[in-house]
Design an enzyme around this catalytic site. Structure first.
Site, PDB file in Angstrom:
ATOM      1  N   HIS A  48       0.817  -1.222   0.000  1.00 28.77           N
ATOM      2  CA  HIS A  48       0.000   0.000   0.000  1.00 28.77           C
ATOM      3  C   HIS A  48       0.852   1.275   0.000  1.00 28.77           C
ATOM      4  O   HIS A  48       0.724   2.099  -0.916  1.00 28.77           O
ATOM      5  CB  HIS A  48      -0.990  -0.045   1.164  1.00 28.77           C
ATOM      6  CG  HIS A  48      -1.718   1.240   1.392  1.00 28.77           C
ATOM      7  ND1 HIS A  48      -2.597   1.765   0.465  1.00 28.77           N
ATOM      8  CD2 HIS A  48      -1.674   2.128   2.416  1.00 28.77           C
ATOM      9  CE1 HIS A  48      -3.076   2.912   0.927  1.00 28.77           C
ATOM     10  NE2 HIS A  48      -2.525   3.151   2.110  1.00 28.77           N
ATOM     11  N   HIS A  72       3.387   7.049   5.304  1.00 31.99           N
ATOM     12  CA  HIS A  72       2.167   7.744   5.728  1.00 31.99           C
ATOM     13  C   HIS A  72       1.330   6.981   6.747  1.00 31.99           C
ATOM     14  O   HIS A  72       0.579   7.577   7.497  1.00 31.99           O
ATOM     15  CB  HIS A  72       1.319   8.144   4.509  1.00 31.99           C
ATOM     16  CG  HIS A  72       0.484   7.049   3.939  1.00 31.99           C
ATOM     17  ND1 HIS A  72       0.935   6.220   2.950  1.00 31.99           N
ATOM     18  CD2 HIS A  72      -0.772   6.636   4.233  1.00 31.99           C
ATOM     19  CE1 HIS A  72      -0.008   5.347   2.651  1.00 31.99           C
ATOM     20  NE2 HIS A  72      -1.066   5.576   3.411  1.00 31.99           N
ATOM     21  N   GLU A  76       0.128   5.668  12.520  1.00 30.81           N
ATOM     22  CA  GLU A  76      -1.188   5.162  12.885  1.00 30.81           C
ATOM     23  C   GLU A  76      -1.185   3.646  13.103  1.00 30.81           C
ATOM     24  O   GLU A  76      -1.816   3.145  14.017  1.00 30.81           O
ATOM     25  CB  GLU A  76      -2.204   5.527  11.791  1.00 30.81           C
ATOM     26  CG  GLU A  76      -3.633   5.372  12.288  1.00 30.81           C
ATOM     27  CD  GLU A  76      -4.654   5.643  11.201  1.00 30.81           C
ATOM     28  OE1 GLU A  76      -4.259   6.080  10.104  1.00 30.81           O
ATOM     29  OE2 GLU A  76      -5.839   5.397  11.460  1.00 30.81           O
ATOM     30  N   ASP A  77      -0.487   2.925  12.248  1.00 30.62           N
ATOM     31  CA  ASP A  77      -0.647   1.465  12.241  1.00 30.62           C
ATOM     32  C   ASP A  77       0.511   0.668  12.819  1.00 30.62           C
ATOM     33  O   ASP A  77       0.436  -0.557  12.888  1.00 30.62           O
ATOM     34  CB  ASP A  77      -0.876   0.977  10.798  1.00 30.62           C
ATOM     35  CG  ASP A  77      -2.199   1.473  10.240  1.00 30.62           C
ATOM     36  OD1 ASP A  77      -3.066   1.828  11.057  1.00 30.62           O
ATOM     37  OD2 ASP A  77      -2.346   1.527   9.015  1.00 30.62           O
ATOM     38  N   ASP A 139      -3.420   8.187  -1.233  1.00 30.58           N
ATOM     39  CA  ASP A 139      -3.827   7.122  -0.312  1.00 30.58           C
ATOM     40  C   ASP A 139      -5.251   6.664  -0.643  1.00 30.58           C
ATOM     41  O   ASP A 139      -5.538   5.480  -0.784  1.00 30.58           O
ATOM     42  CB  ASP A 139      -3.755   7.690   1.121  1.00 30.58           C
ATOM     43  CG  ASP A 139      -4.205   6.696   2.171  1.00 30.58           C
ATOM     44  OD1 ASP A 139      -3.838   5.513   2.067  1.00 30.58           O
ATOM     45  OD2 ASP A 139      -4.927   7.115   3.096  1.00 30.58           O
ATOM     46  N   ASP A 259     -20.596  12.817 -27.677  1.00 24.67           N
ATOM     47  CA  ASP A 259     -19.159  12.984 -27.521  1.00 24.67           C
ATOM     48  C   ASP A 259     -18.608  12.132 -26.389  1.00 24.67           C
ATOM     49  O   ASP A 259     -18.111  12.641 -25.411  1.00 24.67           O
ATOM     50  CB  ASP A 259     -18.802  14.462 -27.338  1.00 24.67           C
ATOM     51  CG  ASP A 259     -19.809  15.181 -26.460  1.00 24.67           C
ATOM     52  OD1 ASP A 259     -20.730  14.512 -25.977  1.00 24.67           O
ATOM     53  OD2 ASP A 259     -19.657  16.385 -26.258  1.00 24.67           O
TER      54      ASP A 259
HETATM   55 MN    MN Z   1      -2.944   4.517   3.783  1.00 24.18          MN
END
Ligand code: MN
Length: 713
Positions: A48, A72, A76-77, A139, A259
């Site tokens: 990811h 990123h 958090e994880d 993300d 179109d």
């Molecule tokens: Mn993420």
């Protein structure tokens, strides 16, 4: 799965001087802390952040953005802490990663208030460092691509949030490829049946259409080559969601959306773009209304391109976009294209100016105490039909496209709106109905005692301005109706030798008030002004209550019947009132067709003046009342005119003949021959309308030796 080497190669390609070491270190760190974690898809979690970094490299962002993209999710994880990130990668990367972490905790799909709060924080992050939002978009893009691994209800919630918030933000930032992909993927989960249907129809005769695209592409390319224009020609299907939007908005079936294929011609310079446009228009007939020059007038998000729709080789419509390579890059990356790894860390000036609204919106968010109001403002912000203008103090205000200084004034404060008399844009006076443009600095000029005009309702764009103006008019109308109603009652009662103002205070009058269903005497009197109750009705009801009136019943009835028989109008309708005493101003002598205004005069009902009459301008605005010419009138009205001419035999006879030929009566005539042998004639004519008057004046001017003819007053 993209590999870190691919990403590094790509960065080196667009930014040869990049510090790729930090990207490689971020990769190693991320791989270590995410070790053992899995995505719902069953892939290792690291896939990811790698994909996200890949998307960021497609946007050609700087190495810090790419490194932050790889990191990123670590705060958090995983067990990683902000302090550790700062130690290893420096303050800036930690700052960005923390920003992304904060954003990912925001609840968007909850109640309005919490959603407003979330968007507010999002804007804050955007203003703080735009890279936070760019990473968040990357993300979300990757998460949308792997949405099928979630449960049905979760899928829908994420898709809706993407449609409501992330896609509009991408559009606002000018990153159209992300916007299109997000919309397409959200649409697929939100309306799967509809998505499938359109997808099937596009694929039905795909081979045939591919052949067509190829044919048109090479035709355009050949024509460009023949004219010596170096170009790249692209052709593609439009996105499913944009085809769907077109079907819904214009109520078309799939077959009617012509179109669905768009072509793009990329050239070297702006003059070449216009040259190519001319060439395209000479090959195929352009559809006039479909041409847009976003090169001359770029969109607020800096998008530039020429858009034209032409009738193609088989009579079908073809949409063609023409732009330079640089513009194409901006269209792909939006704000990111201006995120200068070339020119240091900051955005270039042009870009930071364009996006100053984000900063300003955030700085002024304290103003929005009501989350709903804030949300409404932001929501409008995210959609392009908006203008952003500034107060002289530099505060930003967002208004709907086409909004005027009056809207702006009401946005600042109701009183500013009510007393607004003029406006300056960028220091220059503009009319109140001026359409403001993004970036305008707007200054409102107010003066005490001045008030809104009903005309404003014809051009204001915001709900607030509209409702405040209406409210003001309502209050004024009540005041006027009260004054007019009192006038009418006094008059009727006086005719009957009764003192209305004395009777108003009696017990009997109180009963009359409640009989008509009102609370106060003022309400009753105002209803006379509005034309809902007549003075005669009041007098009558009062007569039933008092001895004095009983004795006079027969006389009273006579009065009533006389009033009833009287013709209700004299060519003028007083709004909201039917049997009103109307007189015409002697000063300006209005005739049907003139713009007129009524003034309530004490004891004489309403006097009609031309709106530009000097005397009318002097009268107090509280006594003003709206009037208009009634359509049935065929009466004639006196109009005074002056004719200057040289003296000659038969002049007067010619004038009289001309006037009578035009079916106008001469009501009075006064001529004076001066020493220099000129004649000054003042006539009063019976005139039916302004059109009639103009014809008479025109014909009089044609008479021999007549030098000038003018209307007086
Ligand atoms: Mn993420």
């Amino acid at each position: 799965m993209i590999r870190i080497n691919d990403i590094v190669d790509r960065v080196m390609e667009y930014n040869p001087g990049a510090n790729v070491d930090i990207i490689e270190r971020a990769y190693v760190y991320s791989a270590r802390v995410h070790l053992g974690q899995m995505r719902l898809s069953g892939e290792p979690y690291l896939s990811h952040p790698l994909e996200v970094a890949g998307i960021l490299s497609e946007m050609k962002l700087d190495e810090e953005s790419i490194a932050a993209g790889l990191l990123h999710d670590v705060i958090e994880d995983t067990k990683a802490t902000p302090e550790e990130i700062e130690d290893f990668f420096g303050f800036e990367i930690k700052h960005i990663v923390s920003g992304v972490t904060k954003l990912s905790k925001l609840p968007f799909s909850s109640s309005e208030a919490r959603q407003a709060e979330s968007i507010r924080k999002m804007l804050l992050a955007m203003a703080d460092d735009i890279r936070v939002i760019l990473i968040k978009l990357a993300d979300r893009l990757h998460n949308m691509k792997t949405l099928q691994f979630h449960k049905e209800n979760k899928r829908r919630a994420i898709a809706k949030e993407t449609m409501d918030i992330y896609a509009p933000i991408s559009a606002r930032l000018g990153i159209y490829w992300i916007k299109n992909e997000l919309e397409d993927m959200s649409f697929r989960y939100l309306q799967p049946d509809e998505y499938e249907r359109i997808d099937r129809m596009i694929n039905k005769d795909i081979a045939e259409r591919e052949k067509y695209i190829k044919e048109v592409k090479s035709y355009i390319k050949k024509k460009m080559d023949d004219s010596g224009l170096v170009s790249e020609v692209l052709g593609r299907h439009k996105h499913i969601s944009s085809i769907h939007q077109k079907m819904v908005q214009q109520n078309l079936s799939f077959e009617e959306v012509y179109d669905i294929i768009a072509f793009r011609i990329i050239l070297e310079t702006i003059p070449k773009c216009y040259e190519a446009l001319g060439l395209v228009h000479s090959l195929w007939k352009p559809i006039a209304k479909k041409f847009k020059d976003y090169i001359g007038v770029p969109k607020a998000n800096m998008y530039q391109s020429l858009h034209t729709t032409v009738v193609g080789p088989y009579g079908e419509r073809i949409e063609i976009q023409i732009r330079t390579r640089e513009m194409d890059q901006v269209a792909k990356s939006g704000i990111a294209a201006h995120w200068g790894y070339k020119e240091g860390k900051r955005m270039d000036n042009q870009a930071s100016e364009k996006f100053a609204w984000i900063q300003n919106l955030v700085e002024n968010q304290a103003e929005f105490l009501d989350p709903q109001e804030f949300l409404e403002n932001v929501r409008i912000d995210l959609f392009p039909d908006e203008v952003y203008v500034f107060t002289p103090q530099g505060e930003i205000k967002s208004l709907p496209k086409g909004a005027t200084p009056v809207d702006f004034a009401y946005m600042i404060h109701s009183e500013v709106g009510n007393q607004c008399t003029g406006a300056k844009v960028n220091g220059r006076m503009v009319p109140l109905k001026y359409e403001m443009q993004t970036g305008n600095i707007v200054e409102i000029i107010t003066s005490k005692g001045s008030h809104p005009s009903k005309d404003w309702l014809n051009f204001v764009k915001t709900v607030k301005a509209r409702s405040r103006i209406r409210q003001w008019i309502k209050i004024q109308e009540k005041k006027r109706s009260l004054s007019l109603g009192r006038e009418m009652c006094e008059k009727t009662f006086r005719k009957h030798k009764l003192n209305f103002n004395a009777l108003v205070k009696t017990e009997e009058m109180r009963e009359v008030v409640s009989h008509f269903g009102f609370k106060t005497v003022d309400d009753l009197i105002a209803s006379v002004g509005y034309g809902k109750t007549t003075p005669v009705q009041i007098a009558r009801r009062l007569a039933l209550k008092t001895e004095t009136l009983d004795a006079d019943e027969s006389l009273f009835n006579k009065l009533v019947s006389r009033v009833r028989k009287k013709k209700p109008t004299v060519g003028v309708v007083v709004k909201g009132v039917d049997d009103m005493l109307v007189k015409f101003g002697k000063c300006c002598q209005p005739v049907p067709g003139d713009v007129i205004t009524g003034y309530i005069t004490r004891g004489y009902g309403v006097t009609i003046h031309r709106t530009n009459c000097v005397n009318a301008l002097k009268m107090s605005p509280e006594r003003r009342i709206d009037v208009e010419w009634s359509l049935e009138t065929r009466e004639s009205y006196p109009v005074k005119i002056r004719i200057n001419s040289l003296d000659r035999v038969g002049l007067l006879a010619d004038m009289a003949a001309t006037i009578s030929k035009n079916n106008a009566n001469i009501l009075s005539l006064n001529t004076q021959t001066k020493d220099d042998l000129t004649v000054d004639s003042i006539l009063t004519l019976g005139i039916v309308s302004t059109v009639h008057l103009e014809k008479v004046l025109l014909d009089l001017k044609k008479i021999k030796y007549v030098q000038s003819v003018q209307r007086l007053g």
